[in-house]
Design a protein around this motif. Structure first.
Motif, PDB file in Angstrom:
ATOM      1  N   LYS A   1       0.835  -1.206   0.000  1.00 12.27           N
ATOM      2  CA  LYS A   1       0.000   0.000   0.000  1.00 12.27           C
ATOM      3  C   LYS A   1       0.870   1.256   0.000  1.00 12.27           C
ATOM      4  N   LEU A   2       1.917   1.244   0.818  1.00 13.02           N
ATOM      5  CA  LEU A   2       2.790   2.411   0.885  1.00 13.02           C
ATOM      6  C   LEU A   2       3.512   2.657  -0.443  1.00 13.02           C
ATOM      7  N   TRP A   3       3.921   1.548  -1.098  1.00 11.80           N
ATOM      8  CA  TRP A   3       4.646   1.679  -2.352  1.00 11.80           C
ATOM      9  C   TRP A   3       3.703   1.634  -3.551  1.00 11.80           C
ATOM     10  N   GLY A   4       2.499   2.113  -3.361  1.00  8.81           N
ATOM     11  CA  GLY A   4       1.531   2.172  -4.440  1.00  8.81           C
ATOM     12  C   GLY A   4       1.723   3.400  -5.307  1.00  8.81           C
ATOM     13  N   ALA A   5       0.736   3.659  -6.131  1.00  4.40           N
ATOM     14  CA  ALA A   5       0.819   4.751  -7.104  1.00  4.40           C
ATOM     15  C   ALA A   5       1.066   6.121  -6.469  1.00  4.40           C
ATOM     16  N   PRO A   6       0.454   6.455  -5.302  1.00  3.28           N
ATOM     17  CA  PRO A   6       0.694   7.797  -4.750  1.00  3.28           C
ATOM     18  C   PRO A   6       2.161   8.078  -4.428  1.00  3.28           C
ATOM     19  N   LEU A   7       2.851   7.118  -3.782  1.00  6.00           N
ATOM     20  CA  LEU A   7       4.252   7.365  -3.442  1.00  6.00           C
ATOM     21  C   LEU A   7       5.121   7.395  -4.688  1.00  6.00           C
ATOM     22  N   LEU A   8       4.872   6.485  -5.625  1.00  2.00           N
ATOM     23  CA  LEU A   8       5.651   6.503  -6.859  1.00  2.00           C
ATOM     24  C   LEU A   8       5.437   7.801  -7.621  1.00  2.00           C
ATOM     25  N   ALA A   9       4.195   8.302  -7.600  1.00  2.00           N
ATOM     26  CA  ALA A   9       3.911   9.575  -8.253  1.00  2.00           C
ATOM     27  C   ALA A   9       4.625  10.727  -7.543  1.00  2.00           C
ATOM     28  N   LEU A  10       4.684  10.663  -6.200  1.00  2.00           N
ATOM     29  CA  LEU A  10       5.396  11.697  -5.449  1.00  2.00           C
ATOM     30  C   LEU A  10       6.889  11.667  -5.757  1.00  2.00           C
ATOM     31  N   LEU A  11       7.468  10.465  -5.819  1.00  2.00           N
ATOM     32  CA  LEU A  11       8.890  10.341  -6.135  1.00  2.00           C
ATOM     33  C   LEU A  11       9.203  10.862  -7.538  1.00  2.00           C
ATOM     34  N   LEU A  12       8.464  10.365  -8.519  1.00  2.00           N
ATOM     35  CA  LEU A  12       8.711  10.794  -9.888  1.00  2.00           C
ATOM     36  C   LEU A  12       8.330  12.262 -10.074  1.00  2.00           C
ATOM     37  N   GLY A  13       7.213  12.667  -9.469  1.00  2.00           N
ATOM     38  CA  GLY A  13       6.768  14.056  -9.594  1.00  2.00           C
ATOM     39  C   GLY A  13       7.747  15.040  -8.980  1.00  2.00           C
ATOM     40  N   THR A  14       8.347  14.672  -7.842  1.00  2.00           N
ATOM     41  CA  THR A  14       9.355  15.543  -7.233  1.00  2.00           C
ATOM     42  C   THR A  14      10.560  15.684  -8.145  1.00  2.00           C
ATOM     43  N   GLY A  15      10.971  14.571  -8.754  1.00  2.00           N
ATOM     44  CA  GLY A  15      12.082  14.637  -9.702  1.00  2.00           C
ATOM     45  C   GLY A  15      11.777  15.531 -10.881  1.00  2.00           C
ATOM     46  N   VAL A  16      10.563  15.416 -11.424  1.00  2.23           N
ATOM     47  CA  VAL A  16      10.158  16.265 -12.555  1.00  2.23           C
ATOM     48  C   VAL A  16      10.147  17.736 -12.133  1.00  2.23           C
ATOM     49  N   PHE A  17       9.550  18.014 -10.973  1.00  2.00           N
ATOM     50  CA  PHE A  17       9.470  19.400 -10.492  1.00  2.00           C
ATOM     51  C   PHE A  17      10.861  19.990 -10.304  1.00  2.00           C
TER      52      PHE A  17
ATOM     53  N   ASP B   1      10.838  -2.389   3.276  1.00  2.00           N
ATOM     54  CA  ASP B   1      10.088  -1.582   2.312  1.00  2.00           C
ATOM     55  C   ASP B   1       9.299  -0.483   3.016  1.00  2.00           C
ATOM     56  N   ILE B   2       8.741  -0.813   4.176  1.00  2.00           N
ATOM     57  CA  ILE B   2       7.979   0.185   4.939  1.00  2.00           C
ATOM     58  C   ILE B   2       8.904   1.309   5.401  1.00  2.00           C
ATOM     59  N   CYS B   3      10.074   0.945   5.945  1.00  2.00           N
ATOM     60  CA  CYS B   3      11.031   1.965   6.392  1.00  2.00           C
ATOM     61  C   CYS B   3      11.501   2.827   5.234  1.00  2.00           C
ATOM     62  N   ASN B   4      11.773   2.210   4.090  1.00  2.00           N
ATOM     63  CA  ASN B   4      12.209   2.978   2.918  1.00  2.00           C
ATOM     64  C   ASN B   4      11.152   3.989   2.493  1.00  2.00           C
ATOM     65  N   ALA B   5       9.898   3.556   2.481  1.00  2.00           N
ATOM     66  CA  ALA B   5       8.813   4.457   2.094  1.00  2.00           C
ATOM     67  C   ALA B   5       8.685   5.615   3.074  1.00  2.00           C
ATOM     68  N   LEU B   6       8.776   5.293   4.366  1.00  2.00           N
ATOM     69  CA  LEU B   6       8.607   6.326   5.381  1.00  2.00           C
ATOM     70  C   LEU B   6       9.832   7.233   5.483  1.00  2.00           C
ATOM     71  N   MET B   7      10.980   6.794   5.001  1.00  2.10           N
ATOM     72  CA  MET B   7      12.135   7.688   4.830  1.00  2.10           C
ATOM     73  C   MET B   7      11.891   8.671   3.701  1.00  2.10           C
ATOM     74  N   ALA B   8      11.357   8.147   2.609  1.00  6.48           N
ATOM     75  CA  ALA B   8      11.233   8.946   1.395  1.00  6.48           C
ATOM     76  C   ALA B   8      10.274  10.119   1.566  1.00  6.48           C
ATOM     77  N   VAL B   9       9.161   9.910   2.256  1.00  4.68           N
ATOM     78  CA  VAL B   9       8.123  10.947   2.325  1.00  4.68           C
ATOM     79  C   VAL B   9       8.637  12.248   2.933  1.00  4.68           C
ATOM     80  N   PRO B  10       9.216  12.249   4.162  1.00  2.00           N
ATOM     81  CA  PRO B  10       9.705  13.537   4.680  1.00  2.00           C
ATOM     82  C   PRO B  10      10.836  14.123   3.847  1.00  2.00           C
ATOM     83  N   ASN B  11      11.673  13.264   3.267  1.00  2.00           N
ATOM     84  CA  ASN B  11      12.767  13.794   2.445  1.00  2.00           C
ATOM     85  C   ASN B  11      12.238  14.491   1.205  1.00  2.00           C
ATOM     86  N   LEU B  12      11.255  13.899   0.549  1.00  2.00           N
ATOM     87  CA  LEU B  12      10.694  14.505  -0.650  1.00  2.00           C
ATOM     88  C   LEU B  12      10.000  15.821  -0.334  1.00  2.00           C
TER      89      LEU B  12
END
Length: 445
Positions: free
Chosen positions: A11-27, A407-418
């Motif tokens: 659930k954490l590594w679903g479309a919203p997080l992937l979109a946030l990761l890719l979207g942050t890179g695009v921005f 995977d959960i820790c990786n996702a929860l690391m990524a969110v505040p960093n992004l």
């Protein structure tokens, strides 16, 4: 419990997080005026500069890059690519590269900010320090920084340690019949010997291992691709057709090629997760953008070079269609064996072991730095002992729960960093612009 954690991870590594990761890179790519792309040749040339290899009693920017690459060059470059191709088809490789190209700006930004928000004389930091010092209100920044550091410690034990030694033991057992308990003992002992020396010893070992294993692996993959050179045009055409066709983009929830390509690309180079920024903050030198550009090259090499040759070797060899359900390292081994025979399988096994061990070393420093941020500098000895013990345990254990927790820790690391990268994007853009003339000059060397 494992089923619950696996479901939460998915659930954490679903479309919203992937979109946030890719979207942050695009921005960030647009926000910095596509500087990451325009200045990539100059950034590569920086690696040849004497100043990048020089240190003032600490570690050089190049050594810091080797430490960061040690943590990212792991099973994702061999196992992850094969898994992406199996699940998402050849088009997944194109999306891995697309995600990496937009991830360059994210990697530049997180490493630049890590150096920018160090205090004079400091040789330690990372996203947690950036959040605490750079975000407003200060309380929010401290909370986000603490959360990032906590999950970075968790990720260091899981995906950065136990998952890697497990892959190492599996590869050595399959190729050379080395019992997993021997790999466990050796991994734990050698890991402890190296990490007890701190960042200096970790950087030294990484500086030796990373070029050696990268050149050996790239040489083997190049031989496989050359052995199937007639299949290259058809393989590349199939990749782009599947990557950009409507069924790839619109099929399922987000399209298998897009979903698995983006996910595995991020897993490989960790752009946007903040891990490399911890190593970057340990380097000598007070020019933030210099460290950002150098580490940006690392992300490019990790995915656009190493992952690309893995994917091309698999696709050109034809094993993706004939492997009969083989996945992960087994699929890569079949591709290498199609040209190199049994020596190809042995080469992949050795590379998996070396890539995995280098990841353990890189993550050891990153996890230790995150822990000492949380504890005010205490607990290093305890962490090193526990980390070495976990390396041994990981080699002989079933790790379904560990993978899920990682995977959960990786996702929860990524969110505040992004979120931090988005909030401080203007600072990163200014640093890039100020150093751009120097990068362009290096391009002429």
């Amino acid at each position: 419990m494992t089923e619950f954690l696996t479901a939460l991870s998915a659930k954490l590594w679903g479309a919203p997080l992937l979109a946030l990761l890719l979207g942050t890179g695009v921005f960030l790519t647009v926000r910095t005026g596509f500087g990451a792309w325009r200045n990539l040749p100059g950034a590569c040339a920086l690696l040849l500069s004497p100043g990048v290899r020089h240190s003032d009693g600490g570690i050089s920017p190049l050594a810091a890059l080797m430490t960061a690459l040690a943590s990212t060059l792991g099973t994702g470059n061999i196992v992850g690519v094969a898994t992406a191709l199996t699940a998402g088809g050849p088009g997944a490789l194109v999306w891995m590269e697309i995600s990496a190209l937009f991830g360059l700006a994210a990697k530049f930004s997180e490493c630049t900010l890590a150096v920018r928000f160090r205090r004079r004389g400091e040789r330690s930091g990372g996203p947690m320090v950036v959040m605490a010092r750079g975000l407003r209100p200060r309380l929010l920044g401290r909370v986000m920084g603490g959360a990032f550091a906590l999950f970075a410690v968790g990720a260091s034990f899981g995906m950065g340690n136990m998952a890697q030694t497990n892959a190492m033991a599996t590869a050595l057992d399959a190729a050379f019949s080395v019992p997993p308990w021997i790999t466990a003992a050796a991994a734990g002992l050698i890991t402890l010997m190296v990490i007890r020396g701190g960042i200096g010893r970790i950087a030294g070992v990484s500086g030796f291992l990373v070029p050696l294993m990268a050149l050996g692996y790239l040489g083997g993959a190049a031989a496989v691709i050359a052995g199937h050179w007639q299949a290259i045009p058809a393989a590349v055409g199939q990749m782009f057709a599947q990557a950009l066709g409507p069924e790839a983009v619109l099929g399922g929830t987000a399209g298998a090629a897009v979903r698995y390509g983006v996910a595995r690309g991020i897993f490989s180079n960790e752009a946007g997760m903040g891990s490399a920024a911890i190593a970057a903050a340990a380097a000598d030198g007070d020019c933030p953008a210099l460290h950002g550009y150098i580490n940006m090259v690392g992300a490019f090499f990790d995915t656009c070079v190493v992952c690309t040759v893995t994917g091309l070797a698999i696709c050109c060899s034809g094993v993706l269609e004939t492997a009969g359900g083989a996945d992960g390292a087994a699929l890569t081994i079949l591709a290498f064996e199609s040209v190199l025979g049994r020596w190809g399988g042995a080469l992949v096994a050795v590379c998996v072991a070396l890539f995995s061990f280098s990841s353990v070393l890189g993550w050891a420093y990153q996890g230790e730095t995150a822990l000492t941020y949380l504890t005010g500098g205490r607990g290093r000895t305890l962490y090193r002992g526990a980390f070495a013990l976990a390396a041994g345990v990981g080699a002989v254990s079933r790790l379904e729960t560990v993978f899920a927790l990682s995977d959960i820790c990786n996702a929860l690391m990524a969110v505040p960093n992004l979120l931090c990268l988005l909030a401080l994007s203007a600072t990163a853009a200014r640093e890039m612009g100020a150093f751009e003339p120097a990068v362009r000059k290096r391009k002429k060397l």
